[in-house]
Design a protein around this motif. Structure first.
Motif, mmCIF file in Angstrom:
data_model
loop_
_atom_site.group_PDB
_atom_site.id
_atom_site.type_symbol
_atom_site.label_atom_id
_atom_site.label_comp_id
_atom_site.label_asym_id
_atom_site.label_seq_id
_atom_site.Cartn_x
_atom_site.Cartn_y
_atom_site.Cartn_z
ATOM 1 N N PRO A 1 4.251 1.262 -8.207
ATOM 2 C CA PRO A 1 3.952 0.236 -9.221
ATOM 3 C C PRO A 1 5.215 -0.368 -9.834
ATOM 4 C CG PRO A 1 2.560 2.166 -9.521
ATOM 5 C CD PRO A 1 3.618 2.557 -8.544
ATOM 6 N N LEU A 2 6.281 0.435 -9.953
ATOM 7 C CA LEU A 2 7.542 -0.112 -10.465
ATOM 8 C C LEU A 2 8.135 -1.084 -9.462
ATOM 9 C CD1 LEU A 2 9.062 3.162 -11.948
ATOM 10 C CD2 LEU A 2 8.026 1.266 -13.218
ATOM 11 N N ASP A 3 8.054 -0.739 -8.170
ATOM 12 C CA ASP A 3 8.531 -1.642 -7.123
ATOM 13 C C ASP A 3 7.830 -2.986 -7.181
ATOM 14 O OD1 ASP A 3 10.610 -0.712 -5.496
ATOM 15 O OD2 ASP A 3 9.302 0.723 -4.504
ATOM 16 N N LEU B 1 0.840 -1.194 0.000
ATOM 17 C CA LEU B 1 0.000 0.000 0.000
ATOM 18 C C LEU B 1 0.875 1.243 0.000
ATOM 19 C CD1 LEU B 1 -2.640 -1.135 2.643
ATOM 20 C CD2 LEU B 1 -2.895 -1.098 0.153
ATOM 21 N N PRO B 2 0.400 2.342 -0.589
ATOM 22 C CA PRO B 2 1.203 3.570 -0.622
ATOM 23 C C PRO B 2 1.568 4.045 0.790
ATOM 24 C CG PRO B 2 -0.686 3.749 -2.085
ATOM 25 C CD PRO B 2 -0.880 2.496 -1.298
ATOM 26 N N GLY C 1 -4.267 -5.025 -7.153
ATOM 27 C CA GLY C 1 -3.486 -5.471 -6.010
ATOM 28 C C GLY C 1 -3.719 -4.620 -4.775
ATOM 29 N N VAL C 2 -3.861 -3.302 -4.966
ATOM 30 C CA VAL C 2 -4.159 -2.419 -3.846
ATOM 31 C C VAL C 2 -5.507 -2.785 -3.237
ATOM 32 C CG1 VAL C 2 -4.659 -0.026 -3.180
ATOM 33 C CG2 VAL C 2 -2.715 -0.525 -4.668
ATOM 34 N N GLU C 3 -6.502 -3.017 -4.093
ATOM 35 C CA GLU C 3 -7.828 -3.399 -3.599
ATOM 36 C C GLU C 3 -7.770 -4.713 -2.824
ATOM 37 O OE1 GLU C 3 -10.953 -1.925 -3.704
ATOM 38 O OE2 GLU C 3 -9.701 -0.193 -4.164
#
Length: 494
Positions: A280-282, A242-243, A467-469
Motif C-alpha cells: 500500500p505504501l508503494d 497485486l501482492p 484497487g486490488v479488487e
C-alpha cells in the motif's frame, strides 16, 4: 410439492503447472478464479505444496501462502487452510518450517523433507476432497517446474498429485524470459509418458508484440507435443498492483514517482516475511519505498525506516549487523528519524531476543538493537489471528502471525489497543520508535493516512483494497479475451 431438482454437474478440477518457477501460475489461477466466479460458479483455489514466507492468516485459524489467500479473494470466498495444505517456510540453516493444514509440524532440511513428502499426501488429498465437495470448479496450482524429474519420487506438488487425484493439467510457459518453445517441448521430452499424458494443453504467458508473429510457434509446440494450444496471454502490466507471492518480486524495477517526497527505507533481510505490508505504501504517489539491498547503506535522509517481518529473527538480526545496518539505524535514530518494526522487526528493536527451546536454531540469547525497552522470548504457541483496534487515535484492522512474547517497560507505552485483548506493541519515550506485531496496517486507509500525515504527506485518494479488487476484475477480463475459458471447462470435466 416442489418440483424435484435436477442433479448438479459433478465438480470439475484443472491443474496449472509451469515449465519453471515464476512463469505466472499464481496470477493466472487468480484471474481464472475471478473470471469463473463472475460466471456464477463456486470456485476454490488449491495448491498442494507451497514454499513461501509470505503467508496469510485463514478464517479457520491457520496459515497458508499469501498467493492462495489472494486466489480465495478472487473467488470471493474466505481463505481456508485446505487451500494450501502443505506450506514450507524457509528459515536459516536448520531448513524450512513445515506447516500442514495450517499448523506447524516442525522443521526439516531439504533431504529430510524428500523422505517426509509421501507421508503428507494423505493430508493433501483430504484437503483437496473437502474443497471439491463444496465447489463447482477447483483450480489447482503446481509448484516450481513440472520437469523436475529428480524430485518426482514421492511428489505431492505436481505430477504426483495430479496422478493421485486424477486431475488434468495445463502447462504454462513464460515467453518473456525466452526459450518458451524449448521449455514446453523440453518438458514433454523429459516427462515419463504417463505424466506427459496428464497434460491436456498449454498456455504461453507474458507475450509482448504482435500475436501473429508467434502463431507458427504455437503450432510447432502442438506438433511436437500433441498438446492443445489454449491461449497466448499478453503481458499484464497491472500485475504489480497485486501482492507478490515470493520475495523475488522485491527485485522488480520500481515505478518512477515524480511526485514522491516521502522516503521510506526498508532493509531487505534474507528471510524477509509478509513483505506485502509494503504494497500500500508503494501505491501512494507521494511515497518512495527504497528497498535497501545487502552492501548498501541505509540512506541518511529517509523519513522512516521500516524493519519488516522475518521468518528467522535471530539469523536476520545477525545479517542486519553484518551489513552495518545497525550502525546506520542508530545514526538515523540519533538524528530524530522515525523507525517502525513489524513483527520480527519489532523483536529486533528490543534489548534482547531469547530462544530457549531452539525454535530458530541453537538455543541461546542475543542482544537486540536496543531502541525499545522490551525483551522477546521465542516460546509458546504461534499466534495466528485477525485483529482490530485503535492505534494513535485511529482505528485499524490487520492480523498477527508470530512466535514469541515481548515484554518490558516499553510496553507501558503501547502502540495499539486490540479489541478484546488490550495493549499491543511499544513506542519509545520520544514517540519516534515504534514496534508492533500487527501486519496489514498500511492496507487500512485510516492508519496509512495517519502515518503519512506524521511524515508530512498530504492525504491521497488511494483506496488500496478497492484497487486490488479492480485489478482482479481487469485480470479476469484480460484472460477472458486471450484464453479459451469454455475449452478449459470442458477439459476440467475430464
Amino acid at each position: 410439492m416442489n418440483a424435484p431438482r435436477a442433479p448438479s454437474a459433478p465438480p470439475r478440477a484443472l491443474m496449472f503447472q509451469g515449465t519453471g518457477s515464476d512463469v505466472g501460475k499464481s496470477l493466472i489461477v487468480a484471474g481464472l478464479a475471478r473470471a469463473y466466479t463472475n460466471r456464477g460458479l463456486k470456485v476454490r483455489p488449491f495448491k498442494p505444496q507451497n514454499m513461501s514466507n509470505n503467508a496469510a492468516v485463514t478464517a479457520d485459524g491457520g496459515e497458508i501462502g499469501r498467493a492462495q489467500a489472494l486466489q480465495a479473494r478472487a473467488a470471493r470466498v474466505a481463505p481456508s487452510v485446505h487451500m494450501n495444505p502443505v506450506l514450507l517456510k524457509p528459515q536459516s540453516e536448520i531448513g524450512a518450517q513445515v506447516v500442514v493444514q495450517g499448523r506447524a509440524r516442525g522443521t526439516a532440511k531439504a533431504s529430510e523433507y524428500q523422505k517426509l513428502k509421501p507421508s503428507l499426501m494423505a493430508a493433501v488429498l483430504e484437503s483437496y476432497g473437502k474443497l471439491r465437495a463444496e465447489a463447482d470448479l477447483v483450480l489447482v496450482e503446481g509448484a516450481g517446474s513440472a520437469s523436475e524429474i529428480n524430485l518426482r519420487a514421492g511428489d505431492i506438488a505436481n505430477m504426483g498429485f495430479c496422478r493421485a487425484a486424477d486431475v488434468p493439467v495445463i502447462l504454462i510457459g513464460d515467453i518473456d524470459r525466452g526459450g518458451v518453445i524449448a521449455s514446453l517441448v523440453g518438458t514433454h521430452a523429459v516427462l515419463p509418458a504417463e505424466d506427459a499424458a496428464m497434460i491436456r494443453g498449454f498456455l504461453v504467458n507474458r507475450f509482448r508484440g504482435d500475436p501473429a508473429l508467434f502463431a507458427s510457434g504455437m503450432e510447432e509446440i502442438t506438433r511436437r507435443t500433441g498438446w492443445e494450444a489454449l491461449g497466448l496471454i499478453p503481458f499484464f502490466p497491472d500485475a504489480r498492483r497485486l501482492p507478490a507471492e515470493d520475495a523475488l518480486g522485491l527485485d522488480a524495477a520500481a515505478q518512477a514517482k515524480p511526485e514522491a517526497h516521502i522516503r521510506i527505507a526498508v532493509p531487505l533481510l534474507p528471510r524477509i516475511a509478509n513483505f506485502d505490508d509494503l504494497d500500500p505504501l508503494d501505491a501512494e504517489p507521494s511515497v518512495e519505498v527504497l528497498r535497501i539491498r545487502p552492501g548498501t547503506a541505509l540512506p541518511g535522509d529517509a523519513d522512516l525506516v521500516i524493519l519488516p517481518g522475518s521468518k528467522s529473527t535471530i539469523a536476520d538480526l545477525e545479517d542486519f549487523r553484518r551489513q552495518g545496518w545497525d550502525i546506520d539505524l542508530a545514526a538515523h535514530a540519533r538524528r530524530g528519524g522515525r523507525v517502525l518494526g513489524l513483527c520480527g522487526g519489532y523483536q529486533m528493536l528490543g534489548r534482547s531476543i531469547a530462544d530457549p527451546e531452539g525454535i530458530e536454531g541453537p538455543p541461546g540469547r542475543v542482544a537486540g538493537l536496543g531502541l525499545l525497552d522490551v525483551e522477546t522470548v521465542l516460546a509458546g504457541e504461534k499466534r495466528l489471528v485477525a485483529v482490530t483496534g485503535m492505534a494513535s487515535g485511529a482505528p485499524f484492522s490487520g492480523y498477527e502471525m508470530h512466535m514469541g512474547v515481548t515484554e518490558g517497560p516499553g510496553r507501558s507505552r503501547p502502540f495499539a489497543q486490540i479489541n478484546g485483548e488490550g495493549p499491543e506493541g511499544a513506542v519509545s519515550a520520544d514517540g519516534r520508535i515504534t514496534g508492533t506485531y500487527a501486519h496489514g496496517l498500511f492496507a487500512d486507509e485510516r492508519q496509512r493516512a495517519l502515518w503519512l500525515a506524521t511524515l508530512g504527506a498530504a492525504p491521497s485518494d488511494l483506496r488500496y483494497e478497492e484497487g486490488v479488487e479492480a485489478t482482479l476484475d481487469a485480470l479476469a477480463a484480460h484472460l477472458e479475451l486471450h484464453v479459451d475459458l469454455d475449452r478449459l471447462m470442458e477439459l476440467a470435466g475430464g
